[in-house]
Design a protein around this motif. Structure first.
Motif, mmCIF file in Angstrom:
data_model
loop_
_atom_site.group_PDB
_atom_site.id
_atom_site.type_symbol
_atom_site.label_atom_id
_atom_site.label_comp_id
_atom_site.label_asym_id
_atom_site.label_seq_id
_atom_site.Cartn_x
_atom_site.Cartn_y
_atom_site.Cartn_z
ATOM 1 N N THR A 236 0.811 -1.227 0.000
ATOM 2 C CA THR A 236 0.000 0.000 0.000
ATOM 3 C C THR A 236 0.844 1.277 0.000
ATOM 4 O O THR A 236 0.275 2.376 0.055
ATOM 5 N N MET A 245 -8.171 -4.292 -1.306
ATOM 6 C CA MET A 245 -7.278 -5.281 -0.693
ATOM 7 C C MET A 245 -8.112 -6.541 -0.498
ATOM 8 O O MET A 245 -8.962 -6.612 0.386
ATOM 9 N N LEU A 247 -8.417 -9.997 0.599
ATOM 10 C CA LEU A 247 -7.719 -10.861 1.549
ATOM 11 C C LEU A 247 -8.331 -12.256 1.562
ATOM 12 O O LEU A 247 -9.513 -12.421 1.891
ATOM 13 N N ALA A 279 -5.970 -3.064 8.907
ATOM 14 C CA ALA A 279 -6.820 -2.076 8.238
ATOM 15 C C ALA A 279 -6.290 -0.668 8.446
ATOM 16 O O ALA A 279 -6.327 0.163 7.528
ATOM 17 N N ALA A 282 -3.415 -0.142 6.020
ATOM 18 C CA ALA A 282 -3.874 -0.012 4.638
ATOM 19 C C ALA A 282 -4.554 1.327 4.397
ATOM 20 O O ALA A 282 -4.325 1.975 3.365
ATOM 21 N N ARG A 283 -5.371 1.773 5.355
ATOM 22 C CA ARG A 283 -6.148 3.003 5.125
ATOM 23 C C ARG A 283 -5.368 4.257 5.479
ATOM 24 O O ARG A 283 -5.706 5.336 4.997
ATOM 25 N N LEU A 291 -11.687 -3.060 1.808
ATOM 26 C CA LEU A 291 -11.123 -4.289 2.349
ATOM 27 C C LEU A 291 -12.103 -5.430 2.133
ATOM 28 O O LEU A 291 -13.310 -5.288 2.379
ATOM 29 N N ASP A 293 -12.154 -8.952 3.494
ATOM 30 C CA ASP A 293 -11.672 -10.036 4.353
ATOM 31 C C ASP A 293 -12.603 -11.221 4.144
ATOM 32 O O ASP A 293 -13.556 -11.418 4.887
ATOM 33 N N TYR A 300 -14.505 -5.613 8.283
ATOM 34 C CA TYR A 300 -13.454 -5.620 7.262
ATOM 35 C C TYR A 300 -13.817 -6.483 6.060
ATOM 36 O O TYR A 300 -12.983 -6.749 5.212
#
Length: 490
Positions: A236, A245, A247, A279, A282-283, A291, A293, A300
């Motif tokens: 990122t 993202m 996951l 998170a 990433a943010r 996200l 997940d 998420y």
């Protein structure tokens, strides 16, 4: 391919190469990973930047997911032959320890000399796709990006491709697709079967889960969490704009219930990867990043991803069907691809129910996309060239379907009634009846790409629309065609 032929020599002592049946078995294995529903625990997004990005993603409607890694050298489905679960078959009955050693040596055969991501992006854009998800790391732990956290990566000196200017493959892919204005998604497995603090070499590896009790060895798990967060930070900060993202490995989660089970296996400890911390990283680096997940209900899992299946009805949350164009996520030399008709009808059916389609293609070991996959992308693209306005930026509208029609709604309130032509249907009917929607008085109906207005009149509780002979000739052999209604009343 030369790379694939060379890699098959790795199996020579066992007297068997990787064949079609092994690839099919591996495909079934991969599908089992997401066989269980996540329940009703969807948590709506509240962050305004994430909401904005999620709405943008919903407009894209059609994306491409690429599974590519050292497993592609042999034409087997991603990673799964490494997993020591009893329903997984390895070529020639090879023992687990020997197979794992040979699998890891595949990195020394990975040399995709024909890799040109600009050609991938051109093919995807031509198909009407608008976003990409690329496997930066699958469960096997081999990194398709230039990570500083491990030597098990595509840019390592023992990988033949490491000296190529495009050796940082994830960056090359993301840059090429970004040039085509694609949304960019990074697939990343939370499990890592190569990392010594996930599958420790001190113990056997009975299944896909980490192989030690994290409550007894918290320092080992902490090292693995730190490693994972460091890789998320790299992806990122060093790879430009990243919108998603994605996951994978849903069994890696914070469920701390003492009887927690992952995919039917007894795992009495949580594999807590610290999603709040992940998170936050990433943010902080990519404000508004979506996200995904997968299979882990909660804040998420910003959208859900039914795999290889289309829901029977619209879902009350954002969703995306991820589905292979053939039978396997990654390249298989004997794969059989879905027909253009099936793929277009699947896309239309998903969009009519409010979802996105993320279509999977596996690049070959030499770096090219399979010819059959390119044929399908061109066929879809020819259809999207005309009918794309009924797909991109659309939203679901009840009743979603009526006979052969599937409905989408434009942002201007118009309705698109997409006729799914049956197998062997060479000519559309002279008239069609539509009961779900009635045009406003004086509305001008037309078929997308055909020009001209269609005559229509009330009939009972619906309308009858005449299709002139010239139009029927024009539509002959179409996979589907779209009746555009500029304003409706239900």
């Amino acid at each position: 391919m030369l790379q694939g032929v060379g890699a098959l020599a790795l199996l020579a002592p066992f007297g068997e190469s990787v064949g079609q049946e092994q690839a099919k078995d591996a495909a079934k294995v991969a599908q089992q990973e997401h066989a269980k529903p996540t329940g009703d625990g969807y948590v709506p997004v509240t962050d305004p930047l994430v909401k904005q990005k999620l709405a943008q993603w919903s407009d894209w409607k059609f994306g491409l997911i690429l599974h590519w890694g050292i497993y592609s050298v042999l034409g087997i489905v991603e990673s799964w032959t490494l997993c020591s679960e009893d329903w997984i078959k390895r070529p020639g009955g090879v023992g687990y320890v020997e197979w794992k050693q040979r699998y890891e040596q595949l990195r020394t055969k990975f040399n995709p000399v024909k890799f040109d991501p600009a050609k991938w992006a051109e093919a995807a854009h031509g198909a009407g796709m608008r976003y990409l998800v690329f496997t930066t790391k699958h469960h096997d732990g081999f990194c398709m990006f230039d990570t500083a956290q491990t030597g098990y990566r595509v840019t390592a000196p023992d990988v033949p491709y490491h000296a190529n200017p495009r050796a940082n493959i994830a960056k090359a892919v993301f840059d090429a697709f970004r040039q085509r204005d694609f949304g960019i998604g990074a697939y990343f497995s939370k499990a890592d079967w190569h990392h010594p603090d996930y599958w420790s070499p001190l113990w056997a590896t009975p299944d896909r889960n980490n192989n030690y009790d994290v409550r007894k060895y918290p320092e080992m798990w902490k090292r693995f969490v730190d490693f994972t967060h460091a890789q998320i930070n790299e992806l990122t900060t060093q790879y430009g704009r990243v919108d998603l993202m994605w996951l994978d490995a849903g069994w890696v989660n914070a469920n701390a219930h003492p009887d927690a089970k992952a995919y039917g296996m007894d795992v009495p400890w949580a594999q807590d990867i610290d999603m709040p911390g992940l998170a936050a990283i990433a943010r902080r680096n990519q404000p508004g990043i979506v996200l995904v997940d997968r299979d882990v209900s909660g804040p998420y899992e910003n959208y859900r991803t039914p795999e290889q299946a289309v829901p029977d009805k619209p879902l009350p949350y954002p969703w995306e069907t991820c589905m292979t164009a053939g039978g396997s996520w990654s390249w298989s030399p004997h794969d059989t691809y879905k027909s253009p008709r099936e793929l277009v009808h699947t896309l239309v059916g998903i969009v009519a129910k409010g979802g996105n389609l993320l279509l999977g293609v596996g690049p070959q070991p030499d770096g090219e996309l399979p010819a059959a996959a390119l044929d399908r992308l061109r066929a879809i693209g020819a259809w999207m060239q005309v009918n794309g306005p009924a797909i991109h930026g659309s939203r679901a509208i009840a009743p979603y379907a009526e006979g052969p029609f599937r409905f989408t709604q434009g942002k201007d309130g118009s309705v698109n009634a997409i006729w799914l032509a049956g197998e062997g249907e060479q000519e559309s009917p002279a008239t069609v009846v539509l009961r779900s929607f009635k045009p406003a008085p004086g509305a001008k109906l037309q078929v997308l790409g055909a020009g001209g207005e269609l005559a229509w009149r009330p009939q009972g509780d619906g309308i009858e629309i005449a299709l002139p002979q010239a139009l029927r000739r024009q539509l002959a052999g179409s996979l589907a065609w779209t009746l555009h209604i500029p304003a409706v009343r239900t």
